[in-house]
Scaffold this motif. Structure first.
Motif, PDB file in Angstrom:
ATOM      1  N   UNK A 136      -3.757  11.260  -4.691  1.00 27.34           N
ATOM      2  CA  UNK A 136      -2.291  11.336  -4.710  1.00 27.34           C
ATOM      3  C   UNK A 136      -1.769  11.261  -6.142  1.00 27.34           C
ATOM      4  N   UNK A 151      -3.891   6.556  -6.716  1.00 29.01           N
ATOM      5  CA  UNK A 151      -3.918   5.335  -5.930  1.00 29.01           C
ATOM      6  C   UNK A 151      -5.286   4.662  -5.879  1.00 29.01           C
ATOM      7  N   UNK A 152      -5.489   3.741  -6.802  1.00 28.33           N
ATOM      8  CA  UNK A 152      -6.661   2.880  -6.754  1.00 28.33           C
ATOM      9  C   UNK A 152      -6.134   1.480  -6.531  1.00 28.33           C
ATOM     10  N   UNK A 153      -7.032   0.566  -6.167  1.00 26.91           N
ATOM     11  CA  UNK A 153      -6.577  -0.813  -6.020  1.00 26.91           C
ATOM     12  C   UNK A 153      -6.702  -1.526  -7.358  1.00 26.91           C
ATOM     13  N   UNK A 167      -1.247   6.588   1.502  1.00 27.25           N
ATOM     14  CA  UNK A 167      -1.480   8.028   1.664  1.00 27.25           C
ATOM     15  C   UNK A 167      -2.965   8.334   1.647  1.00 27.25           C
ATOM     16  N   UNK A 226       0.825  -1.212   0.000  1.00 31.94           N
ATOM     17  CA  UNK A 226       0.000   0.000   0.000  1.00 31.94           C
ATOM     18  C   UNK A 226       0.861   1.264   0.000  1.00 31.94           C
ATOM     19  N   UNK A 227       1.986   1.172   0.701  1.00 30.24           N
ATOM     20  CA  UNK A 227       2.896   2.323   0.696  1.00 30.24           C
ATOM     21  C   UNK A 227       3.456   2.521  -0.705  1.00 30.24           C
ATOM     22  N   UNK A 228       3.885   1.411  -1.309  1.00 30.35           N
ATOM     23  CA  UNK A 228       4.489   1.493  -2.634  1.00 30.35           C
ATOM     24  C   UNK A 228       3.510   2.002  -3.678  1.00 30.35           C
ATOM     25  N   UNK A 229       2.258   1.536  -3.578  1.00 29.17           N
ATOM     26  CA  UNK A 229       1.258   1.917  -4.568  1.00 29.17           C
ATOM     27  C   UNK A 229       0.742   3.333  -4.328  1.00 29.17           C
ATOM     28  N   UNK A 230       0.991   3.876  -3.141  1.00 28.94           N
ATOM     29  CA  UNK A 230       0.485   5.207  -2.832  1.00 28.94           C
ATOM     30  C   UNK A 230      -0.903   5.177  -2.225  1.00 28.94           C
ATOM     31  N   UNK A 231      -1.476   3.984  -2.086  1.00 26.71           N
ATOM     32  CA  UNK A 231      -2.815   3.911  -1.510  1.00 26.71           C
ATOM     33  C   UNK A 231      -2.797   4.191  -0.015  1.00 26.71           C
ATOM     34  N   UNK A 246     -14.360   2.718  -0.887  1.00 27.00           N
ATOM     35  CA  UNK A 246     -14.208   4.081  -0.381  1.00 27.00           C
ATOM     36  C   UNK A 246     -15.502   4.623   0.197  1.00 27.00           C
ATOM     37  N   UNK A 301       0.267  18.136   3.215  1.00 28.15           N
ATOM     38  CA  UNK A 301       0.085  17.071   4.211  1.00 28.15           C
ATOM     39  C   UNK A 301      -0.428  17.634   5.533  1.00 28.15           C
ATOM     40  N   UNK A 360      -2.351  15.037   7.954  1.00 31.79           N
ATOM     41  CA  UNK A 360      -1.417  13.913   7.942  1.00 31.79           C
ATOM     42  C   UNK A 360      -0.147  14.228   8.711  1.00 31.79           C
ATOM     43  N   UNK A 391      -8.904  13.300  -1.118  1.00 29.03           N
ATOM     44  CA  UNK A 391      -7.474  13.403  -1.392  1.00 29.03           C
ATOM     45  C   UNK A 391      -7.125  12.498  -2.563  1.00 29.03           C
ATOM     46  N   UNK A 439      -0.119   9.180  -7.574  1.00 24.21           N
ATOM     47  CA  UNK A 439      -0.078   7.855  -8.224  1.00 24.21           C
ATOM     48  C   UNK A 439      -1.455   7.326  -8.609  1.00 24.21           C
TER      49      UNK A 439
END
Lengths: 368, 246
Positions: free
Chosen positions: B85, B89-91, A207, A200-205, B103, B50, B55, B83, B87
């Motif tokens: 990010x 950030x999705x799964x 955060x 999760x840290x690596x993927x940014x999830x 979510x 942040x 955070x 928020x 990346x």
């Protein structure tokens, strides 16, 4: 609750959708137990038993008869004295010698308690341990039967004094099943947990999760729950395999075993959590977890008996959780001791659990 | 300008040892505004953001987001913000719907709301046919739009976007900004960091951070006038050149 539920569902999805993860979690443990179990563990049937009966009376005869009737034992002969009995072991005529002392019957009748000597061929330690356990169980049953038929209360107790030739400590440390349990549970809990958190840290999830109203504790619990559940399933699977496939006796208290296993699971999960706070990549998490596995193999007593290690290494070993777990499991499973005899192991593991959980929770929060 | 201030920052400072990452910054953002938060790498944008998201705890100074103090009420802040990010950030190994449901659950939305909003959102994004596809199989542009939709799925008052358009082609970026405008029209305040100066032009107001300080803050038009520069790019360059760190 809704939050935790959604999150746990997600974690299980991650696991079920990754074939490799599934293999490690559910297939690897079975393969390992079968591999080590089948190769090393014993065909416990057809234990060739020789008897040295110095007491020579009706009671000892009844005990011997029970052994003779049991499908795991068969009587191959008798010897006049212990030295002859030993000789039968040495030249391979018998696997086990049962020695009744001169005063066996007398003691049993008067003090309700007598001991009997079990001489074993210890060169196959695993096998010897299993054989000893069978004999022990049988003696327990015989003592109860005898007390029942003779109407004796309190009941008779026949204590076996096991002596393994060629391998005096019986090195039941060589027992792969308890060792394997220690290793597999550590592997699953520490490695899989730390990798799944670090992913999760690596993927940014991570955060995104931290910026959400999800309390950190919920994130942690949700991450740990699936691996706890799966480890527990593995534990039960291994037990079932041991009992029905490897015909390994389970001599002690199942509840005590489950209890101490849960403590060990908590220790392993906390280690996984701790690793996840120390590293940033999945690869690093994996390497660190593997570094945990190596001392687990060498210092847990699984491959080398702790007693025969240099004192310094014995001290090192006492910091390895698996060392205590394997010792307790061996006592409970193979030797069938009472719960109070694993109190020390339980206490040490519980302390480790407490320290590691507080440490990993503190670092996890600090790293937010 | 507007009484409806949703982000108020006063003397916000973050220090790591001797290093002052964010040095006494102050600004206000009004509701429905698109606020561009610019700065070179290492200028302190991410650290500042942040702190606003709850955070990271400020060393000194104050900030309220959606009316809540970021230091004392981070949980309430988090409940009212979205928020996204850098990346997206999705799964990857969850489907589009599963991501939305997750979510929704995390933000304590009711089952009915989640269902309703999911249908609405899938139609809006033209993703109805892909609703059961794994996110990993979607093109980058779609992932990014989906990530933005997720960030505002629970109807937050403010959405923080951390370099949301990195690595995306210009057409998708354009479409993405249209989504941002629609969100702002609905009253969602947008706080966005970016390195693309054309995007800075789309913002209502822009702040430019240099070495932990806010060196300029105004509408793009005013900034260009002030620095006598034809584009935001020139404004940025003029300011960023002063930087001694980074």
């Amino acid at each position: 609750m809704n939050q935790l539920h959604s999150f746990v569902v997600k974690e299980f999805r991650h696991i079920f959708r990754d074939v490799r993860t599934m293999m490690i979690l559910l297939v690897l443990p079975v393969v390992m137990v079968l591999l080590f179990g089948y190769v090393i563990t014993p065909e416990v049937k057809d234990i060739r038993l020789a008897v040295v009966d110095l007491s020579r009376d009706d009671l000892t005869q009844q005990v011997v008869d029970r052994f003779a009737q049991n499908r795991y034992f068969h009587l191959t002969g008798t010897a006049g004295n212990p030295t002859q009995g030993r000789a039968m072991l040495e030249n391979g005529q018998a696997d086990m010698v049962l020695v009744f002392g001169e005063h066996f019957a007398e003691q049993l009748v008067h003090s309700r308690e007598a001991s009997v000597q079990l001489l074993l061929d210890g060169s196959e330690p695993n096998q010897a341990a299993a054989r000893a356990a069978y004999a022990q169980q049988l003696l327990l049953a015989v003592a109860q039967e005898l007390s029942a038929t003779m109407g004796v209360e309190p009941r008779f107790q026949i204590q076996p004094v096991t002596h393994a030739l060629f391998n005096p400590h019986l090195r039941s440390e060589f027992n792969f099943v308890p060792g394997n349990m220690g290793m597999i549970l550590m592997l699953i809990c520490a490695m899989m947990t730390s990798v799944s958190i670090v992913r999760e840290k690596e993927m940014g999830t991570m955060e995104v999760l931290l910026a959400s109203p999800l309390p950190p504790l919920v994130i942690i619990i949700a991450k740990l729950v699936p691996y706890f559940v799966i480890s527990f399933i593995n534990l039960v699977t291994i037990l079932v395999l041991c009992k029905y496939l490897l015909a390994l006796p389970f001599a002690g208290s199942l509840w005590a075993f489950m209890g101490i296993s849960v403590i060990y699971l908590v220790v392993s999960l906390a280690l996984g959590l701790l690793i996840s706070t120390l590293v940033r990549t999945q690869l690093a998490a994996m390497i660190l977890s593997l570094l945990l596995i190596i001392p687990t193999i060498y210092f847990s007593g699984m491959t080398f008996p702790i007693e025969s290690m240099p004192v310094m290494y014995q001290h090192v070993a006492s910091f390895i959780p698996a060392r205590w777990y394997v010792a307790a499991v061996r006592k409970l499973m193979i030797q069938g001791v009472e719960v109070q005899h694993v109190a020390r192991e339980t206490l040490v593991l519980a302390t480790m659990a407490l320290v590691l959980v507080s440490l990993s929770l503190a670092t996890f929060k600090k790293r937010l | 300008m507007n009484d409806n201030i949703v982000i108020r920052v006063e003397g916000l400072t973050k220090q790591f040892g001797n290093f002052v990452a964010v040095n006494h910054i102050s600004f206000d953002v009004s509701q429905g505004e698109i606020f561009g938060f610019l700065g070179a790498n290492g200028a302190g944008k991410t650290t500042a953001m942040r702190m606003l998201c709850g955070l990271s705890v400020p060393t000194s100074g104050h900030a309220t987001v959606a009316g809540y103090d970021v230091e004392r009420q981070p949980e309430l802040v988090k409940r009212n913000i979205g928020y996204m990010s850098q990346k997206f950030a999705l799964y990857d190994d969850l489907t589009v719907t599963e991501n939305l449901r997750l979510f929704g659950g995390i933000y304590r939305m009711s089952r009915r709301d989640i269902k309703l909003k999911t249908r609405q959102l899938l139609t809006e994004l033209n993703l109805t046919n892909e609703r059961n596809a794994m996110v990993r199989s979607l093109p980058l542009g779609w992932k990014q739009k989906l990530a933005f939709s997720l960030a505002i799925f629970h109807e937050p008052k403010i959405v923080f976007l951390d370099e949301p358009t990195g690595g995306v082609d210009p057409i998708t970026r354009r479409q993405f900004w249209e989504m941002i405008y629609r969100a702002a029209d609905r009253g969602i305040t947008v706080f966005v960091t970016t390195h693309y100066m054309d995007e800075a032009e789309y913002c209502d107001r822009v702040s430019i951070m240099v070495d932990g300080h806010i060196k300029a803050l105004d509408t793009p038009a005013m900034l260009k006038q002030m620095f006598n520069a034809p584009t935001m790019y020139d404004v940025f360059l003029a300011l960023a050149r002063q930087a001694t760190r980074g």
